[in-house]
Design a protein around this motif. Structure first.
Motif, mmCIF file in Angstrom:
data_model
loop_
_atom_site.group_PDB
_atom_site.id
_atom_site.type_symbol
_atom_site.label_atom_id
_atom_site.label_comp_id
_atom_site.label_asym_id
_atom_site.label_seq_id
_atom_site.Cartn_x
_atom_site.Cartn_y
_atom_site.Cartn_z
ATOM 1 N N ASP A 1 6.233 2.713 -52.585
ATOM 2 C CA ASP A 1 7.192 3.490 -53.348
ATOM 3 C C ASP A 1 8.336 2.552 -53.719
ATOM 4 O O ASP A 1 9.258 2.348 -52.938
ATOM 5 C CB ASP A 1 7.694 4.661 -52.504
ATOM 6 N N VAL A 2 8.267 1.949 -54.914
ATOM 7 C CA VAL A 2 9.255 0.971 -55.342
ATOM 8 C C VAL A 2 10.149 1.600 -56.396
ATOM 9 O O VAL A 2 9.665 2.167 -57.375
ATOM 10 C CB VAL A 2 8.575 -0.294 -55.907
ATOM 11 N N ILE A 3 11.454 1.498 -56.181
ATOM 12 C CA ILE A 3 12.434 2.035 -57.113
ATOM 13 C C ILE A 3 13.243 0.867 -57.658
ATOM 14 O O ILE A 3 13.840 0.109 -56.886
ATOM 15 C CB ILE A 3 13.356 3.051 -56.409
ATOM 16 N N LEU A 4 13.243 0.707 -58.978
ATOM 17 C CA LEU A 4 14.017 -0.362 -59.610
ATOM 18 C C LEU A 4 15.467 0.075 -59.746
ATOM 19 O O LEU A 4 15.743 1.189 -60.199
ATOM 20 C CB LEU A 4 13.427 -0.701 -60.977
ATOM 21 N N VAL A 5 16.387 -0.800 -59.347
ATOM 22 C CA VAL A 5 17.812 -0.486 -59.383
ATOM 23 C C VAL A 5 18.581 -1.609 -60.073
ATOM 24 O O VAL A 5 18.070 -2.717 -60.234
ATOM 25 C CB VAL A 5 18.378 -0.260 -57.954
ATOM 26 N N GLU A 6 19.817 -1.322 -60.462
ATOM 27 C CA GLU A 6 20.647 -2.306 -61.148
ATOM 28 C C GLU A 6 21.810 -2.792 -60.304
ATOM 29 O O GLU A 6 22.558 -3.655 -60.726
ATOM 30 C CB GLU A 6 21.157 -1.715 -62.455
ATOM 31 N N CYS B 1 19.906 5.845 -49.790
ATOM 32 C CA CYS B 1 18.623 6.520 -49.668
ATOM 33 C C CYS B 1 18.786 7.698 -48.723
ATOM 34 O O CYS B 1 19.405 7.584 -47.675
ATOM 35 C CB CYS B 1 17.553 5.556 -49.138
ATOM 36 N N ASP B 2 18.204 8.845 -49.112
ATOM 37 C CA ASP B 2 18.200 10.020 -48.248
ATOM 38 C C ASP B 2 16.790 10.594 -48.102
ATOM 39 O O ASP B 2 16.613 11.715 -47.651
ATOM 40 C CB ASP B 2 19.163 11.078 -48.756
ATOM 41 N N GLY B 3 15.799 9.827 -48.502
ATOM 42 C CA GLY B 3 14.426 10.285 -48.408
ATOM 43 C C GLY B 3 13.978 11.083 -49.607
ATOM 44 O O GLY B 3 12.801 11.317 -49.801
ATOM 45 N N GLY B 4 14.932 11.545 -50.414
ATOM 46 C CA GLY B 4 14.623 12.223 -51.653
ATOM 47 C C GLY B 4 14.013 13.606 -51.536
ATOM 48 O O GLY B 4 13.478 14.134 -52.486
ATOM 49 N N LEU C 1 14.461 18.077 -46.183
ATOM 50 C CA LEU C 1 13.306 17.487 -45.510
ATOM 51 C C LEU C 1 13.346 15.962 -45.532
ATOM 52 O O LEU C 1 12.428 15.310 -45.038
ATOM 53 C CB LEU C 1 12.008 17.973 -46.155
ATOM 54 N N GLY C 2 14.399 15.392 -46.090
ATOM 55 C CA GLY C 2 14.532 13.941 -46.152
ATOM 56 C C GLY C 2 15.039 13.382 -44.832
ATOM 57 O O GLY C 2 14.654 13.824 -43.759
ATOM 58 N N HIS C 3 15.941 12.409 -44.925
ATOM 59 C CA HIS C 3 16.524 11.813 -43.723
ATOM 60 C C HIS C 3 18.019 11.625 -43.975
ATOM 61 O O HIS C 3 18.497 11.859 -45.077
ATOM 62 C CB HIS C 3 15.827 10.492 -43.373
ATOM 63 N N PRO C 4 18.783 11.211 -42.968
ATOM 64 C CA PRO C 4 20.224 11.014 -43.175
ATOM 65 C C PRO C 4 20.478 10.006 -44.298
ATOM 66 O O PRO C 4 19.729 9.043 -44.465
ATOM 67 C CB PRO C 4 20.710 10.440 -41.840
ATOM 68 N N LEU C 5 21.519 10.237 -45.064
ATOM 69 C CA LEU C 5 21.902 9.324 -46.141
ATOM 70 C C LEU C 5 22.366 8.009 -45.532
ATOM 71 O O LEU C 5 23.227 7.986 -44.648
ATOM 72 C CB LEU C 5 23.032 9.922 -46.974
ATOM 73 N N ILE C 6 21.771 6.921 -45.993
ATOM 74 C CA ILE C 6 22.183 5.592 -45.541
ATOM 75 C C ILE C 6 22.440 4.717 -46.754
ATOM 76 O O ILE C 6 21.899 4.956 -47.835
ATOM 77 C CB ILE C 6 21.136 4.918 -44.624
#
Length: 74
Positions: free
Chosen positions: A21-26, A32-35, A39-44
């Motif tokens: 799962d690759v997300i291109l960023v600038e 990331c919060d699992g999206g 049901l995701g995970h803690p925001l980091i």
């Protein structure tokens, strides 16, 4: 997560097992919060030191777009 050798806190990607799962960023600073909402995970927040960083919770990989990330390493 400052872990370019993929040791310690970051997950060890296993071909065929770890989701690609690759997300291109600038920006070098990514969150990331699992999206998946609740049901995701803690925001980091993570910082891309070279070209990419992998979330230690969900194994999403954030990769800099070509020519992006020239923010003076701030």
């Amino acid at each position: 997560m400052r872990d370019p050798q993929m040791t310690g806190y970051a997950p060890h990607p296993v071909e065929g097992v770890t989701p690609e799962d690759v997300i291109l960023v600038e920006s070098r600073a990514v969150s990331c919060d699992g999206g998946k909402g609740a049901l995701g995970h803690p925001l980091i927040w993570m910082r891309i030191e070279e070209h990419q960083v992998t979330c230690p919770y969900c194994s999403r990989t954030y990769r800099l777009k070509d020519g992006a990330g020239d923010d003076g390493h701030h």
